[in-house]
Scaffold this motif. Structure first.
Motif, mmCIF file in Angstrom:
data_model
loop_
_atom_site.group_PDB
_atom_site.id
_atom_site.type_symbol
_atom_site.label_atom_id
_atom_site.label_comp_id
_atom_site.label_asym_id
_atom_site.label_seq_id
_atom_site.Cartn_x
_atom_site.Cartn_y
_atom_site.Cartn_z
ATOM 1 N N ARG A 291 -1.999 7.481 7.344
ATOM 2 C CA ARG A 291 -2.092 6.806 6.050
ATOM 3 C C ARG A 291 -2.866 5.496 6.165
ATOM 4 O O ARG A 291 -3.435 5.017 5.197
ATOM 5 N N LYS A 292 -2.879 4.929 7.357
ATOM 6 C CA LYS A 292 -3.563 3.645 7.563
ATOM 7 C C LYS A 292 -5.058 3.810 7.813
ATOM 8 O O LYS A 292 -5.821 2.885 7.575
ATOM 9 N N VAL A 293 -5.473 4.973 8.335
ATOM 10 C CA VAL A 293 -6.872 5.206 8.662
ATOM 11 C C VAL A 293 -7.334 6.453 7.914
ATOM 12 O O VAL A 293 -7.014 7.563 8.290
ATOM 13 N N MET A 294 -8.083 6.238 6.841
ATOM 14 C CA MET A 294 -8.539 7.357 6.018
ATOM 15 C C MET A 294 -10.043 7.525 6.159
ATOM 16 O O MET A 294 -10.773 6.546 6.356
ATOM 17 N N THR A 295 -10.518 8.760 6.025
ATOM 18 C CA THR A 295 -11.961 8.992 5.993
ATOM 19 C C THR A 295 -12.491 8.478 4.665
ATOM 20 O O THR A 295 -11.726 8.232 3.721
ATOM 21 N N SER A 296 -13.796 8.347 4.561
ATOM 22 C CA SER A 296 -14.383 7.858 3.303
ATOM 23 C C SER A 296 -14.092 8.829 2.158
ATOM 24 O O SER A 296 -13.833 8.405 1.026
ATOM 25 N N ALA A 297 -14.092 10.129 2.435
ATOM 26 C CA ALA A 297 -13.790 11.115 1.393
ATOM 27 C C ALA A 297 -12.329 11.019 0.968
ATOM 28 O O ALA A 297 -12.019 11.072 -0.229
ATOM 29 N N GLU A 298 -11.415 10.879 1.939
ATOM 30 C CA GLU A 298 -9.994 10.738 1.598
ATOM 31 C C GLU A 298 -9.765 9.478 0.766
ATOM 32 O O GLU A 298 -9.017 9.510 -0.211
ATOM 33 N N LEU A 299 -10.417 8.389 1.147
ATOM 34 C CA LEU A 299 -10.263 7.135 0.407
ATOM 35 C C LEU A 299 -10.788 7.263 -1.019
ATOM 36 O O LEU A 299 -10.141 6.818 -1.970
ATOM 37 N N LYS A 300 -11.921 7.905 -1.180
ATOM 38 C CA LYS A 300 -12.492 8.082 -2.522
ATOM 39 C C LYS A 300 -11.560 8.932 -3.388
ATOM 40 O O LYS A 300 -11.305 8.599 -4.550
ATOM 41 N N LEU A 301 -11.032 10.003 -2.830
ATOM 42 C CA LEU A 301 -10.116 10.849 -3.594
ATOM 43 C C LEU A 301 -8.813 10.111 -3.874
ATOM 44 O O LEU A 301 -8.287 10.172 -4.988
ATOM 45 N N TRP A 302 -8.299 9.398 -2.888
ATOM 46 C CA TRP A 302 -7.050 8.666 -3.078
ATOM 47 C C TRP A 302 -7.190 7.631 -4.197
ATOM 48 O O TRP A 302 -6.261 7.419 -4.986
ATOM 49 N N ASN A 303 -8.339 7.010 -4.318
ATOM 50 C CA ASN A 303 -8.554 6.043 -5.402
ATOM 51 C C ASN A 303 -8.496 6.705 -6.773
ATOM 52 O O ASN A 303 -8.177 6.044 -7.762
ATOM 53 N N GLU A 304 -8.763 7.988 -6.844
ATOM 54 C CA GLU A 304 -8.640 8.727 -8.111
ATOM 55 C C GLU A 304 -7.211 9.205 -8.353
ATOM 56 O O GLU A 304 -6.781 9.334 -9.492
ATOM 57 N N LEU A 305 -6.476 9.501 -7.274
ATOM 58 C CA LEU A 305 -5.148 10.110 -7.388
ATOM 59 C C LEU A 305 -4.006 9.091 -7.444
ATOM 60 O O LEU A 305 -2.975 9.356 -8.067
ATOM 61 N N ARG A 306 -4.156 7.968 -6.788
ATOM 62 C CA ARG A 306 -3.051 7.032 -6.617
ATOM 63 C C ARG A 306 -2.574 6.445 -7.942
ATOM 64 O O ARG A 306 -3.321 6.397 -8.915
ATOM 65 N N ALA A 307 -1.355 6.040 -7.954
ATOM 66 C CA ALA A 307 -0.745 5.361 -9.102
ATOM 67 C C ALA A 307 -0.836 6.189 -10.387
ATOM 68 O O ALA A 307 -1.015 5.643 -11.472
ATOM 69 N N HIS A 308 -0.736 7.505 -10.252
ATOM 70 C CA HIS A 308 -0.737 8.409 -11.416
ATOM 71 C C HIS A 308 -2.012 8.293 -12.251
ATOM 72 O O HIS A 308 -1.996 8.542 -13.456
ATOM 73 N N ARG A 309 -3.116 7.929 -11.627
ATOM 74 C CA ARG A 309 -4.374 7.728 -12.353
ATOM 75 C C ARG A 309 -4.979 9.016 -12.881
ATOM 76 O O ARG A 309 -5.713 9.003 -13.857
ATOM 77 N N LEU A 310 -4.700 10.131 -12.233
ATOM 78 C CA LEU A 310 -5.291 11.399 -12.653
ATOM 79 C C LEU A 310 -4.313 12.134 -13.555
ATOM 80 O O LEU A 310 -3.392 12.810 -13.086
ATOM 81 N N MET A 311 -4.478 11.948 -14.837
ATOM 82 C CA MET A 311 -3.679 12.644 -15.853
ATOM 83 C C MET A 311 -2.173 12.500 -15.622
ATOM 84 O O MET A 311 -1.405 13.408 -15.922
ATOM 85 N N GLY A 312 -1.760 11.388 -15.038
ATOM 86 C CA GLY A 312 -0.340 11.128 -14.832
ATOM 87 C C GLY A 312 0.292 11.867 -13.665
ATOM 88 O O GLY A 312 1.508 11.788 -13.474
ATOM 89 N N LEU A 313 -0.515 12.570 -12.878
ATOM 90 C CA LEU A 313 0.013 13.301 -11.729
ATOM 91 C C LEU A 313 0.399 12.334 -10.614
ATOM 92 O O LEU A 313 -0.370 11.440 -10.267
ATOM 93 N N GLY A 314 1.574 12.528 -10.052
ATOM 94 C CA GLY A 314 2.056 11.670 -8.982
ATOM 95 C C GLY A 314 1.765 12.275 -7.618
ATOM 96 O O GLY A 314 2.411 13.244 -7.225
ATOM 97 N N PHE A 315 0.796 11.707 -6.919
ATOM 98 C CA PHE A 315 0.425 12.191 -5.592
ATOM 99 C C PHE A 315 0.909 11.238 -4.510
ATOM 100 O O PHE A 315 0.998 10.034 -4.729
ATOM 101 N N ARG A 316 1.220 11.811 -3.355
ATOM 102 C CA ARG A 316 1.516 11.058 -2.145
ATOM 103 C C ARG A 316 0.506 11.499 -1.103
ATOM 104 O O ARG A 316 -0.033 12.599 -1.182
#
Length: 123
Positions: free
Chosen positions: A18-43
């Motif tokens: 969780r501390k070391v993410m690839t650039s692709a993982e980081l880009k996707l996480w920025n879309e998914l985190r904090a329920h940003r994508l249509m309210g979906l809760g991702f971990r």
């Protein structure tokens, strides 16, 4: 979400990932985190069924895996198929995206996730 029993080494590995993410993982996480994508809760880096998955939405039983080029190698393809089968056996839907797809077309990736989650509309 209840934690899957895992050896402490696996749980520590998930924590460090969780501390070391690839650039692709980081880009996707920025879309998914904090329920940003249509309210979906991702971990992220979630232990499920003896595996650590990149992203999971427990409410929809949806797993999103981010794959680099090493996943195209024959051994990795077989391992990924077994991993997907095991997760699907437990009722999870598994989506896989190549790093390049995420880096070049994040909107389409997000739309695919929304559709797989059973939601309609654009992200």
């Amino acid at each position: 979400m209840p934690h899957t029993p895992l050896p402490p080494k696996h749980r520590a590995n998930a924590r460090s990932m969780r501390k070391v993410m690839t650039s692709a993982e980081l880009k996707l996480w920025n879309e998914l985190r904090a329920h940003r994508l249509m309210g979906l809760g991702f971990r992220r880096q979630v232990p499920i069924a003896d595996y650590i998955v990149d992203f999971a939405c427990p409410e929809k039983k949806l797993v999103v895996e981010v794959d680099g080029s090493q996943h195209a190698e024959a051994d990795a393809v077989v391992a990924d198929e077994a991993r997907t089968a095991r997760l699907e056996q437990d009722g999870w839907t598994v989506l896989r995206f190549w790093n390049d797809d995420i880096l070049r077309d994040i909107d389409n990736v997000c739309q695919h996730i929304v559709i797989a989650a059973g939601l309609t509309g654009a992200p």
